[in-house]
Enzyme design. Sequence first.
Site, PDB file in Angstrom:
ATOM      1  N   CYS A  73      -2.052  -0.600  16.191  1.00 48.46           N
ATOM      2  CA  CYS A  73      -1.859  -0.477  14.743  1.00 48.46           C
ATOM      3  C   CYS A  73      -2.522  -1.626  13.999  1.00 48.46           C
ATOM      4  CB  CYS A  73      -0.365  -0.462  14.426  1.00 48.46           C
ATOM      5  SG  CYS A  73      -0.024  -0.313  12.668  1.00 48.46           S
ATOM      6  N   CYS A 131       3.505   8.359   1.019  1.00 47.72           N
ATOM      7  CA  CYS A 131       3.845   7.431   2.097  1.00 47.72           C
ATOM      8  C   CYS A 131       3.928   6.040   1.477  1.00 47.72           C
ATOM      9  CB  CYS A 131       2.740   7.507   3.152  1.00 47.72           C
ATOM     10  SG  CYS A 131       2.907   6.289   4.454  1.00 47.72           S
ATOM     11  N   CYS A 136       3.553  -6.522   8.581  1.00 50.78           N
ATOM     12  CA  CYS A 136       4.573  -6.065   9.535  1.00 50.78           C
ATOM     13  C   CYS A 136       4.701  -7.089  10.648  1.00 50.78           C
ATOM     14  CB  CYS A 136       4.153  -4.714  10.124  1.00 50.78           C
ATOM     15  SG  CYS A 136       5.400  -4.006  11.232  1.00 50.78           S
ATOM     16  N   CYS A 193      -2.379   6.928   9.387  1.00 50.74           N
ATOM     17  CA  CYS A 193      -1.342   6.183  10.111  1.00 50.74           C
ATOM     18  C   CYS A 193      -1.955   5.004  10.842  1.00 50.74           C
ATOM     19  CB  CYS A 193      -0.702   7.050  11.195  1.00 50.74           C
ATOM     20  SG  CYS A 193       0.219   8.420  10.592  1.00 50.74           S
ATOM     21  N   CYS A 245       2.616  -3.849  17.383  1.00 44.19           N
ATOM     22  CA  CYS A 245       2.122  -2.657  18.076  1.00 44.19           C
ATOM     23  C   CYS A 245       0.605  -2.791  18.254  1.00 44.19           C
ATOM     24  CB  CYS A 245       2.470  -1.394  17.291  1.00 44.19           C
ATOM     25  SG  CYS A 245       4.258  -1.211  17.060  1.00 44.19           S
ATOM     26  N   GLU A 265       0.825  -1.205   0.000  1.00 40.41           N
ATOM     27  CA  GLU A 265       0.000   0.000   0.000  1.00 40.41           C
ATOM     28  C   GLU A 265       0.860   1.256   0.000  1.00 40.41           C
ATOM     29  OE1 GLU A 265      -4.044  -0.415   2.290  1.00 40.41           O
ATOM     30  OE2 GLU A 265      -2.537  -1.630   3.289  1.00 40.41           O
TER      31      GLU A 265
HETATM   32  N1  SAH Z   1       7.052   0.604  11.640  1.00 44.98           N
HETATM   33  C1  SAH Z   1       7.450   1.984  11.525  1.00 44.98           C
HETATM   34  C2  SAH Z   1       6.845   2.651  10.315  1.00 44.98           C
HETATM   35  C3  SAH Z   1       5.333   2.832  10.379  1.00 44.98           C
HETATM   36  S1  SAH Z   1       5.032   4.519  10.565  1.00 44.98           S
HETATM   37  C4  SAH Z   1       7.149   2.729  12.814  1.00 44.98           C
HETATM   38  O1  SAH Z   1       6.477   2.161  13.662  1.00 44.98           O
HETATM   39  O2  SAH Z   1       7.623   3.851  13.000  1.00 44.98           O
HETATM   40  C5  SAH Z   1       3.451   4.515  11.156  1.00 44.98           C
HETATM   41  C6  SAH Z   1       3.254   5.497  12.283  1.00 44.98           C
HETATM   42  O3  SAH Z   1       1.884   5.437  12.620  1.00 44.98           O
HETATM   43  C7  SAH Z   1       4.035   5.112  13.534  1.00 44.98           C
HETATM   44  O4  SAH Z   1       4.527   6.258  14.181  1.00 44.98           O
HETATM   45  C8  SAH Z   1       2.966   4.464  14.393  1.00 44.98           C
HETATM   46  O5  SAH Z   1       3.263   4.604  15.769  1.00 44.98           O
HETATM   47  C9  SAH Z   1       1.739   5.245  14.004  1.00 44.98           C
HETATM   48  N2  SAH Z   1       0.496   4.510  14.214  1.00 44.98           N
HETATM   49  C10 SAH Z   1       0.291   3.184  14.216  1.00 44.98           C
HETATM   50  N3  SAH Z   1      -0.996   2.891  14.445  1.00 44.98           N
HETATM   51  C11 SAH Z   1      -1.638   4.066  14.596  1.00 44.98           C
HETATM   52  C12 SAH Z   1      -2.988   4.439  14.820  1.00 44.98           C
HETATM   53  N4  SAH Z   1      -3.945   3.522  14.928  1.00 44.98           N
HETATM   54  N5  SAH Z   1      -3.276   5.748  14.895  1.00 44.98           N
HETATM   55  C13 SAH Z   1      -2.327   6.688  14.730  1.00 44.98           C
HETATM   56  N6  SAH Z   1      -1.042   6.400  14.495  1.00 44.98           N
HETATM   57  C14 SAH Z   1      -0.692   5.111  14.433  1.00 44.98           C
END
Ligand code: SAH
Length: 362
Positions: A120, A106, A113, A345, A117, A93
């Site tokens: 996410c 992006c 992944c 995100c 987390c 994506e």
């Molecule tokens: N794996 C890397 C790259 C992904 S960036 C990382 O974690 O940095 C994606 C960003 O979105 C990260 O900062 C993550 O913390 C944030 N993110 C993940 N799930 C989210 C959500 N449900 N709402 C807002 N931000 C989120």
Amino acid sequence: MLQRPHLTGFSRAELVALFAEIGEPRYRADQVFRGLHGRRSMAFDEMTDLPKSLREKLNELASASTLTVGSRYTSVDGTRRFLMKTHDGYPVEAVFIPTESRDTICFSSQSGCPLKCDFCLTARLGLLRNLTAGEIIEQIILVLNDVYGVGGETPHGTNLVAMGEGEPFLNFENLIKALEIMSDETGLFIVPGRVTVSTAGIVPKIYEFAELDRRPNLAISLSSANDELRDKLMPINKRWPIHELLSAAKAFEKTLKRGERFTFEYVLLGGVNDSDKDAEDLARLLRRHDLRKVKINLIPHNPAEQLDYRPSSPEQVKRFKEILESLDVSAYIRTPRGRDIYAACGQLAAKEEPNLVQIAGI
Ligand code: SAH
């Protein structure tokens, strides 16, 4: 399935070597590099500056494109989400995010992944596989062609962020190779200064990244200033806890030039990590590690049915920012983009939504 080599992922030197092997002169390799990256062509047949016999030869032994676009969704705010598939059927994506001053693309570094987390949605896919350098570049070419026209000039301010599916630092080599190829001035010419790589905290790779000569900007996803909570929100913290992460961040900070900064991302989860005390603890933590050249991007949580969290109230988001600022930490609130099409995100989970506005295939 045996794949023919995907030339989009070849550096210029590698292309020259391959062409030598098949008995073609160096300038032909340069022409193909310009065709693939400079003109963003996705078929050898379009490279009419090559003799027909060479185009045929290339069609037989290599490919200029391996991804297919399944769907493209457009948000009410203009954000576009591209759901693509690799040749072997895995989702990829990319998201196009326009703003008044500049556009951002992006992109994904992995399909799915492996990090778990808790807030996410991409985590729910698990790791499907690493993307190749060619696949990383091709998703960006597809988006650029869609928004600026095939081969159309990329506006100067256009930025790239490695914040799509995946953990970029767990596919480090392919990512760095892709970025190097994209920075070539006869190709896409997207220089490292226009790129930001975001990591959940793969500590050894932060040290390695700090040593790179021409490197992109760095963002680190933090989301909590205490280990107990971060262990739960981002289990990678059990492997590399906060003090190790911030020591790596400090080593990175030392390599910054005057005026440069880097970012911590902090997802604000209502009632979980967004109290006044959380903001104060965060500022104290940064001070304790003597981190000065940092800014905090506050990301209001993007909710989803499968996720057990809710966004902080707008008042608390504002308050959190003000507390940080009162303690001399720069903080910015990120406006969520593309929430309605699962493009924001943490929402990239290869969702096919029949009732989302979709534009016919490109
Ligand atoms: N794996 C890397 C790259 C992904 S960036 C990382 O974690 O940095 C994606 C960003 O979105 C990260 O900062 C993550 O913390 C944030 N993110 C993940 N799930 C989210 C959500 N449900 N709402 C807002 N931000 C989120």
